[in-house]
Design a protein around this motif. Structure first.
Motif, PDB file in Angstrom:
ATOM      1  N   GLU A 128       0.702  -1.039  -0.003  1.00  0.00           N
ATOM      2  CA  GLU A 128      -0.061   0.063  -0.044  1.00  0.00           C
ATOM      3  C   GLU A 128       0.799   1.108   0.115  1.00  0.00           C
ATOM      4  O   GLU A 128       2.055   1.219   0.520  1.00  0.00           O
ATOM      5  CB  GLU A 128      -0.784  -0.022   1.237  1.00  0.00           C
ATOM      6  CG  GLU A 128      -2.106  -1.049   1.271  1.00  0.00           C
ATOM      7  CD  GLU A 128      -2.859  -0.931   2.747  1.00  0.00           C
ATOM      8  OE1 GLU A 128      -3.727  -0.430   2.576  1.00  0.00           O
ATOM      9  OE2 GLU A 128      -2.274  -1.406   3.626  1.00  0.00           O
ATOM     10  N   MET A 129       0.307   2.395  -0.631  1.00  0.00           N
ATOM     11  CA  MET A 129       1.224   3.574  -0.703  1.00  0.00           C
ATOM     12  C   MET A 129       1.493   3.993   0.848  1.00  0.00           C
ATOM     13  O   MET A 129       2.512   4.592   0.830  1.00  0.00           O
ATOM     14  CB  MET A 129       0.495   4.403  -1.555  1.00  0.00           C
ATOM     15  CG  MET A 129       0.534   4.529  -3.007  1.00  0.00           C
ATOM     16  SD  MET A 129       2.556   4.056  -3.470  1.00  0.00           S
ATOM     17  CE  MET A 129       3.268   5.732  -3.252  1.00  0.00           C
ATOM     18  N   LYS A 130       0.686   4.091   1.690  1.00  0.00           N
ATOM     19  CA  LYS A 130       0.715   4.512   2.848  1.00  0.00           C
ATOM     20  C   LYS A 130       2.118   3.698   3.508  1.00  0.00           C
ATOM     21  O   LYS A 130       2.624   4.394   4.505  1.00  0.00           O
ATOM     22  CB  LYS A 130      -0.535   4.373   3.620  1.00  0.00           C
ATOM     23  CG  LYS A 130      -0.778   2.893   4.173  1.00  0.00           C
ATOM     24  CD  LYS A 130      -2.047   2.968   5.057  1.00  0.00           C
ATOM     25  CE  LYS A 130      -2.534   1.504   5.537  1.00  0.00           C
ATOM     26  NZ  LYS A 130      -3.805   1.512   6.250  1.00  0.00           N
ATOM     27  N   GLU A 131       2.184   2.526   3.255  1.00  0.00           N
ATOM     28  CA  GLU A 131       3.314   1.622   3.853  1.00  0.00           C
ATOM     29  C   GLU A 131       4.709   2.396   3.283  1.00  0.00           C
ATOM     30  O   GLU A 131       5.714   2.474   3.946  1.00  0.00           O
ATOM     31  CB  GLU A 131       3.378   0.226   3.626  1.00  0.00           C
ATOM     32  CG  GLU A 131       2.184  -0.485   4.221  1.00  0.00           C
ATOM     33  CD  GLU A 131       1.964  -2.023   3.777  1.00  0.00           C
ATOM     34  OE1 GLU A 131       1.550  -2.576   4.783  1.00  0.00           O
ATOM     35  OE2 GLU A 131       2.137  -1.923   2.783  1.00  0.00           O
ATOM     36  N   VAL A 132       4.705   2.738   2.036  1.00  0.00           N
ATOM     37  CA  VAL A 132       5.869   3.215   1.283  1.00  0.00           C
ATOM     38  C   VAL A 132       5.989   4.764   2.033  1.00  0.00           C
ATOM     39  O   VAL A 132       7.124   5.038   2.392  1.00  0.00           O
ATOM     40  CB  VAL A 132       5.589   3.619  -0.015  1.00  0.00           C
ATOM     41  CG1 VAL A 132       6.765   4.380  -0.748  1.00  0.00           C
ATOM     42  CG2 VAL A 132       5.326   2.091  -0.844  1.00  0.00           C
ATOM     43  N   LYS A 133       4.990   5.587   2.366  1.00  0.00           N
ATOM     44  CA  LYS A 133       5.308   6.655   2.584  1.00  0.00           C
ATOM     45  C   LYS A 133       5.704   6.791   4.199  1.00  0.00           C
ATOM     46  O   LYS A 133       6.296   7.773   4.645  1.00  0.00           O
ATOM     47  CB  LYS A 133       3.969   7.712   2.629  1.00  0.00           C
ATOM     48  CG  LYS A 133       3.433   7.983   1.395  1.00  0.00           C
ATOM     49  CD  LYS A 133       2.118   8.558   1.268  1.00  0.00           C
ATOM     50  CE  LYS A 133       1.720   8.759  -0.190  1.00  0.00           C
ATOM     51  NZ  LYS A 133       0.337   9.477  -0.259  1.00  0.00           N
ATOM     52  N   ASN A 134       5.361   5.614   4.943  1.00  0.00           N
ATOM     53  CA  ASN A 134       6.033   5.837   6.428  1.00  0.00           C
ATOM     54  C   ASN A 134       7.324   5.191   6.296  1.00  0.00           C
ATOM     55  O   ASN A 134       7.854   5.035   7.701  1.00  0.00           O
ATOM     56  CB  ASN A 134       5.011   4.655   7.097  1.00  0.00           C
ATOM     57  CG  ASN A 134       3.813   5.368   7.374  1.00  0.00           C
ATOM     58  OD1 ASN A 134       3.480   6.765   7.265  1.00  0.00           O
ATOM     59  ND2 ASN A 134       2.607   4.308   7.380  1.00  0.00           N
ATOM     60  N   ASP A 135       7.999   4.743   5.387  1.00  0.00           N
ATOM     61  CA  ASP A 135       9.165   4.105   5.241  1.00  0.00           C
ATOM     62  C   ASP A 135      10.170   5.045   4.550  1.00  0.00           C
ATOM     63  O   ASP A 135      10.127   5.680   3.469  1.00  0.00           O
ATOM     64  CB  ASP A 135       9.389   2.802   4.507  1.00  0.00           C
ATOM     65  CG  ASP A 135      10.611   2.323   4.463  1.00  0.00           C
ATOM     66  OD1 ASP A 135      11.866   2.848   4.102  1.00  0.00           O
ATOM     67  OD2 ASP A 135      10.763   1.157   4.999  1.00  0.00           O
ATOM     68  N   LYS A 136      11.248   5.756   5.374  1.00  0.00           N
ATOM     69  CA  LYS A 136      11.657   6.943   4.904  1.00  0.00           C
ATOM     70  C   LYS A 136      12.678   6.816   3.574  1.00  0.00           C
ATOM     71  O   LYS A 136      12.741   7.441   2.641  1.00  0.00           O
ATOM     72  CB  LYS A 136      13.124   7.230   5.952  1.00  0.00           C
ATOM     73  CG  LYS A 136      12.192   8.080   7.111  1.00  0.00           C
ATOM     74  CD  LYS A 136      13.283   8.461   8.057  1.00  0.00           C
ATOM     75  CE  LYS A 136      12.538   9.157   9.253  1.00  0.00           C
ATOM     76  NZ  LYS A 136      13.702   9.946  10.097  1.00  0.00           N
TER      77      LYS A 136
END
Length: 215
Positions: A128-136
């Motif tokens: 999910e894109m939110k998982e990408v955004k939460n990973d620096k």
């Protein structure tokens, strides 16, 4: 005996492709769906507790380094822990395949509690894109929704092929399953680089392969 546990959640719908491919290839298994309600959570735990030893359990869903989750229905029923680290003994004497984020760390930290025959787990699996955004690191890599969709397809493709190869010969063990999955991931990485010119997809697949553990 094979048992597939899938957490019913809009974000895990794509994993049903694994279930459908096992059915279409005449793999016999028991399917346990963990729906977003307390009764379904409890029923799943009861079913796991009553499984015979030396069963192969495939868990398809979300996880963290200290637990795996059951079903979720957006704001109506947020996902809740299905099995926590200190409860991993429920999988004693089983072969366990956890297709869930950070399940590698969960398996490592609970190995003495779980006492599984063999267990395979993974690191972060951003679907999910939110998982990408939460990973620096991932957030600055330029990963798009299209990349995530391709990654999800590649997860299904490699997992399905490796499971079918594993299940067609009962003499094969979980070490074979892990090695065969690594082989397929290597092939998919090469395709992403040399045929598709998609370095971000290749990196996600490389991380999936590199973070996979067996205990």
């Amino acid at each position: 005996m094979i048992t597939v546990i899938i957490s019913v959640d809009p974000s895990t719908n794509f994993l049903y492709s694994i279930v459908e491919n096992m059915k279409s290839n005449s793999i016999e298994f028991e399917l346990i769906e963990v729906h977003p309600n307390e009764e379904s959570y409890k029923s799943c735990i009861d079913n796991i507790s009553n499984l015979p030893e030396n069963n192969t359990i495939l868990f398809l869903g979300h996880g963290q380094d200290n637990q795996i989750y059951g079903g979720e229905l957006l704001d109506d029923f947020p996902k809740q822990p299905l099995v926590k680290r200190n409860e991993m003994g429920i999988f004693k004497n089983q072969n366990l395949f956890l297709l869930a984020c950070d399940s590698a760390s969960l398996i490592k930290s609970s190995f003495r509690i779980a006492k599984t025959n063999k267990a395979i787990g993974f690191g972060p699996l951003p679907t999910e894109m939110k998982e990408v955004k939460n990973d620096k690191k991932l957030a600055t890599a330029g990963i798009t929704l299209d990349t995530i969709e391709l990654f999800k397809q590649a997860i299904n493709e490699t997992i399905i092929l490796s499971l079918l190869e594993y299940f067609k010969d009962e003499s094969k063990d979980f070490i074979y399953l892990k090695d065969y999955l690594k082989l397929l991931l290597n092939k998919r990485i090469n395709k992403a680089i040399f045929e598709e010119d998609n370095r971000n997809l290749a990196d996600l697949l490389f991380n999936m392969k590199n973070d996979m553990v067996i205990y």
